[in-house]
Design a protein around this motif. Structure first.
Motif, PDB file in Angstrom:
ATOM      1  N   ASP A   1       0.836  -1.210   0.000  1.00 40.34           N
ATOM      2  CA  ASP A   1       0.000   0.000   0.000  1.00 40.34           C
ATOM      3  C   ASP A   1       0.868   1.258   0.000  1.00 40.34           C
ATOM      4  OD1 ASP A   1      -2.279  -1.554   0.059  1.00 40.34           O
ATOM      5  OD2 ASP A   1      -2.573  -1.364   2.220  1.00 40.34           O
ATOM      6  N   ASN A   2       1.856   1.280   0.881  1.00 42.86           N
ATOM      7  CA  ASN A   2       2.731   2.452   0.975  1.00 42.86           C
ATOM      8  C   ASN A   2       3.483   2.699  -0.323  1.00 42.86           C
ATOM      9  OD1 ASN A   2       2.026   2.890   3.663  1.00 42.86           O
ATOM     10  ND2 ASN A   2       3.767   1.747   4.475  1.00 42.86           N
ATOM     11  N   LEU A   3       4.015   1.638  -0.904  1.00 41.97           N
ATOM     12  CA  LEU A   3       4.805   1.765  -2.129  1.00 41.97           C
ATOM     13  C   LEU A   3       3.937   2.159  -3.317  1.00 41.97           C
ATOM     14  CD1 LEU A   3       7.077  -1.335  -1.532  1.00 41.97           C
ATOM     15  CD2 LEU A   3       7.868   1.039  -1.617  1.00 41.97           C
ATOM     16  N   ASP A   4       2.742   1.601  -3.398  1.00 40.68           N
ATOM     17  CA  ASP A   4       1.833   1.979  -4.483  1.00 40.68           C
ATOM     18  C   ASP A   4       1.462   3.455  -4.394  1.00 40.68           C
ATOM     19  OD1 ASP A   4       1.859  -0.577  -5.470  1.00 40.68           O
ATOM     20  OD2 ASP A   4      -0.109  -1.142  -4.706  1.00 40.68           O
ATOM     21  N   GLU A   5       1.139   3.889  -3.201  1.00 36.68           N
ATOM     22  CA  GLU A   5       0.705   5.271  -3.015  1.00 36.68           C
ATOM     23  C   GLU A   5       1.862   6.262  -3.169  1.00 36.68           C
ATOM     24  OE1 GLU A   5      -1.281   5.496   0.731  1.00 36.68           O
ATOM     25  OE2 GLU A   5      -2.860   4.086   0.138  1.00 36.68           O
ATOM     26  N   ALA A   6       3.093   5.790  -2.993  1.00 38.91           N
ATOM     27  CA  ALA A   6       4.250   6.675  -3.124  1.00 38.91           C
ATOM     28  C   ALA A   6       4.373   7.244  -4.530  1.00 38.91           C
ATOM     29  CB  ALA A   6       5.533   5.925  -2.754  1.00 38.91           C
ATOM     30  N   LEU A   7       3.763   6.565  -5.507  1.00 37.02           N
ATOM     31  CA  LEU A   7       3.795   7.039  -6.888  1.00 37.02           C
ATOM     32  C   LEU A   7       2.827   8.194  -7.115  1.00 37.02           C
ATOM     33  CD1 LEU A   7       3.800   3.555  -8.641  1.00 37.02           C
ATOM     34  CD2 LEU A   7       5.724   5.145  -8.545  1.00 37.02           C
ATOM     35  N   MET A   8       1.906   8.394  -6.177  1.00 35.89           N
ATOM     36  CA  MET A   8       0.840   9.379  -6.389  1.00 35.89           C
ATOM     37  C   MET A   8       0.752  10.449  -5.307  1.00 35.89           C
ATOM     38  SD  MET A   8      -2.045   6.598  -7.567  1.00 35.89           S
ATOM     39  CE  MET A   8      -1.564   5.439  -6.281  1.00 35.89           C
ATOM     40  N   ASN A   9       1.116  10.100  -4.070  1.00 38.83           N
ATOM     41  CA  ASN A   9       0.938  11.027  -2.956  1.00 38.83           C
ATOM     42  C   ASN A   9       2.159  11.913  -2.746  1.00 38.83           C
ATOM     43  OD1 ASN A   9      -1.572   9.966  -2.422  1.00 38.83           O
ATOM     44  ND2 ASN A   9      -0.846   8.568  -0.828  1.00 38.83           N
ATOM     45  N   ASP A  10       1.946  13.062  -2.111  1.00 39.86           N
ATOM     46  CA  ASP A  10       3.086  13.890  -1.721  1.00 39.86           C
ATOM     47  C   ASP A  10       3.735  13.300  -0.473  1.00 39.86           C
ATOM     48  OD1 ASP A  10       1.821  14.948   0.730  1.00 39.86           O
ATOM     49  OD2 ASP A  10       0.547  16.090  -0.640  1.00 39.86           O
ATOM     50  N   PHE A  11       4.883  13.838  -0.109  1.00 39.00           N
ATOM     51  CA  PHE A  11       5.678  13.256   0.975  1.00 39.00           C
ATOM     52  C   PHE A  11       4.948  13.261   2.310  1.00 39.00           C
ATOM     53  CE2 PHE A  11       9.222  13.734   4.168  1.00 39.00           C
ATOM     54  CZ  PHE A  11       9.616  12.404   4.118  1.00 39.00           C
ATOM     55  N   LEU A  12       4.318  14.376   2.659  1.00 35.67           N
ATOM     56  CA  LEU A  12       3.653  14.461   3.958  1.00 35.67           C
ATOM     57  C   LEU A  12       2.470  13.499   4.055  1.00 35.67           C
ATOM     58  CD1 LEU A  12       3.754  18.298   4.694  1.00 35.67           C
ATOM     59  CD2 LEU A  12       5.275  16.492   5.545  1.00 35.67           C
ATOM     60  N   THR A  13       1.747  13.329   2.948  1.00 35.53           N
ATOM     61  CA  THR A  13       0.650  12.359   2.936  1.00 35.53           C
ATOM     62  C   THR A  13       1.191  10.954   3.127  1.00 35.53           C
ATOM     63  OG1 THR A  13      -0.665  13.774   1.482  1.00 35.53           O
ATOM     64  CG2 THR A  13      -1.287  11.446   1.600  1.00 35.53           C
ATOM     65  N   SER A  14       2.327  10.662   2.480  1.00 35.54           N
ATOM     66  CA  SER A  14       2.948   9.350   2.641  1.00 35.54           C
ATOM     67  C   SER A  14       3.371   9.124   4.085  1.00 35.54           C
ATOM     68  CB  SER A  14       4.168   9.224   1.716  1.00 35.54           C
ATOM     69  OG  SER A  14       3.774   9.238   0.367  1.00 35.54           O
ATOM     70  N   LEU A  15       3.930  10.148   4.713  1.00 34.74           N
ATOM     71  CA  LEU A  15       4.296  10.032   6.121  1.00 34.74           C
ATOM     72  C   LEU A  15       3.083   9.702   6.981  1.00 34.74           C
ATOM     73  CD1 LEU A  15       6.730  13.058   6.747  1.00 34.74           C
ATOM     74  CD2 LEU A  15       7.343  10.637   6.601  1.00 34.74           C
ATOM     75  N   ASP A  16       1.993  10.382   6.729  1.00 33.23           N
ATOM     76  CA  ASP A  16       0.781  10.175   7.524  1.00 33.23           C
ATOM     77  C   ASP A  16       0.261   8.744   7.364  1.00 33.23           C
ATOM     78  OD1 ASP A  16       0.970  12.774   8.358  1.00 33.23           O
ATOM     79  OD2 ASP A  16      -0.581  13.540   7.009  1.00 33.23           O
ATOM     80  N   HIS A  17       0.264   8.241   6.128  1.00 35.02           N
ATOM     81  CA  HIS A  17      -0.244   6.901   5.892  1.00 35.02           C
ATOM     82  C   HIS A  17       0.683   5.839   6.503  1.00 35.02           C
ATOM     83  CE1 HIS A  17      -3.031   8.097   2.298  1.00 35.02           C
ATOM     84  NE2 HIS A  17      -3.355   8.668   3.438  1.00 35.02           N
ATOM     85  N   GLU A  18       1.980   6.095   6.453  1.00 31.94           N
ATOM     86  CA  GLU A  18       2.900   5.172   7.111  1.00 31.94           C
ATOM     87  C   GLU A  18       2.623   5.122   8.612  1.00 31.94           C
ATOM     88  OE1 GLU A  18       6.887   5.239   4.265  1.00 31.94           O
ATOM     89  OE2 GLU A  18       6.816   6.491   6.055  1.00 31.94           O
ATOM     90  N   ALA A  19       2.342   6.271   9.213  1.00 33.76           N
ATOM     91  CA  ALA A  19       2.060   6.315  10.644  1.00 33.76           C
ATOM     92  C   ALA A  19       0.785   5.535  10.972  1.00 33.76           C
ATOM     93  CB  ALA A  19       1.920   7.773  11.103  1.00 33.76           C
ATOM     94  N   GLU A  20      -0.231   5.665  10.118  1.00 34.61           N
ATOM     95  CA  GLU A  20      -1.496   4.968  10.348  1.00 34.61           C
ATOM     96  C   GLU A  20      -1.305   3.452  10.283  1.00 34.61           C
ATOM     97  OE1 GLU A  20      -4.012   6.446   7.320  1.00 34.61           O
ATOM     98  OE2 GLU A  20      -4.086   8.485   8.141  1.00 34.61           O
ATOM     99  N   ARG A  21      -0.408   3.022   9.447  1.00 34.34           N
ATOM    100  CA  ARG A  21      -0.225   1.581   9.249  1.00 34.34           C
ATOM    101  C   ARG A  21       0.802   0.970  10.204  1.00 34.34           C
ATOM    102  NH1 ARG A  21      -0.481   3.131   2.987  1.00 34.34           N
ATOM    103  NH2 ARG A  21      -2.725   2.866   2.700  1.00 34.34           N
TER     104      ARG A  21
END
Length: 257
Positions: free
Chosen positions: A237-257
């Motif tokens: 999930d994190n790697l797939d979204e890394a192609l589309m999300n900005d860095f801060l959004t990626s950080l937030d999703h990593e924290a949630e998971r």
């Protein structure tokens, strides 16, 4: 044939795919899915392709399967669509000709339920290439998380050779793997790219001697199948979204998971 049952917890289970053109065996939590039309370089057919869709869905959802390993029988991975069967109308010769819109809708559904479904599998997926992967067969390999190739293997987009623009996600998958410039080169010229150059370009992760391919690929898949399933799912999930999300959004999703 519709497969609905889950795979038993046995370390060695053969699954009936409904056709001899596709084989599936689960060993040590690895679903080994083998395209089995060696006489046609494992090209996709009206029997093979629906069975492959069912196996991807079944194994992707089964809790007793930890990883999927897709390969081809003989000396090829998949030569893509069976060109001999292209252009005909479905069903009997008396079937009405499909409209353009109907043809597009049919292809959209076929793509979404094959490479689309494979990309969406939340388990590690590996393509093992004993030989050529061309056209839609190359797309099938690209839709997996990882690719391991025999030294004699090669890939080709192939579409330009038959006057097609590409399908089964080739443009999306290839661009994200090798970048826009290389993707254009590979699509425009349709050249054969040998295994070593594939490794250099990042198309395959590893190249091994031909006689070691199946053992090496299975060993790789087994390590992943025995890994932490939930963590691997969230990694995807994190790697797939890394192609589309900005860095801060990626950080937030990593924290949630």
């Amino acid at each position: 044939m519709t497969v609905t049952a889950t795979v038993a917890a046995s370390p060695d289970v053969t699954i009936d795919a409904g056709t001899d053109e596709l084989l599936c065996e689960v060993r040590d939590r690895v679903a080994v899915i083998t395209l089995n039309r060696p006489q046609a370089r494992n090209s996709l057919s009206d029997n093979l392709t629906p069975a492959l869709r069912r196996m991807i869905k079944l194994c992707g959802e089964d809790p007793n399967v930890g990883a999927l390993l897709i390969t081809g029988a003989g000396t090829a991975f998949c030569a893509g669509g069976d060109v001999k069967g292209m252009g005909g109308s479905p069903g009997s010769s008396n079937a009405p000709e499909l409209t353009f819109e109907e043809k597009v809708a049919r292809l959209q559904e076929r793509q979404r339920t094959l490479t689309g479904a494979l990309v969406n599998v939340r388990k590690p997926t590996i393509a093992a290439l004993p030989g050529p992967a061309a056209g839609a067969g190359f797309s099938l390999a690209l839709a997996c998380d990882l690719r391991i190739a025999a030294e004699s293997a090669f890939v080709t987009t192939a579409y330009v050779k038959i006057g097609l623009s590409g399908d089964y996600g080739m443009s999306w998958l290839l661009t994200r793997l090798v970048g826009t410039s290389r993707a254009r080169e590979l699509m425009f010229f349709g050249e054969k790219i040998d295994a070593k150059r594939c490794e250099t370009l990042g198309i395959v992760n590893r190249v091994v001697p031909d006689d070691r391919l199946r053992d090496e690929a299975f060993a790789w898949a087994k390590i992943l199948a025995e890994g932490p399933a939930k963590a691997l799912r969230f990694m995807k999930d994190n790697l797939d979204e890394a192609l589309m999300n900005d860095f801060l959004t990626s950080l937030d999703h990593e924290a949630e998971r």
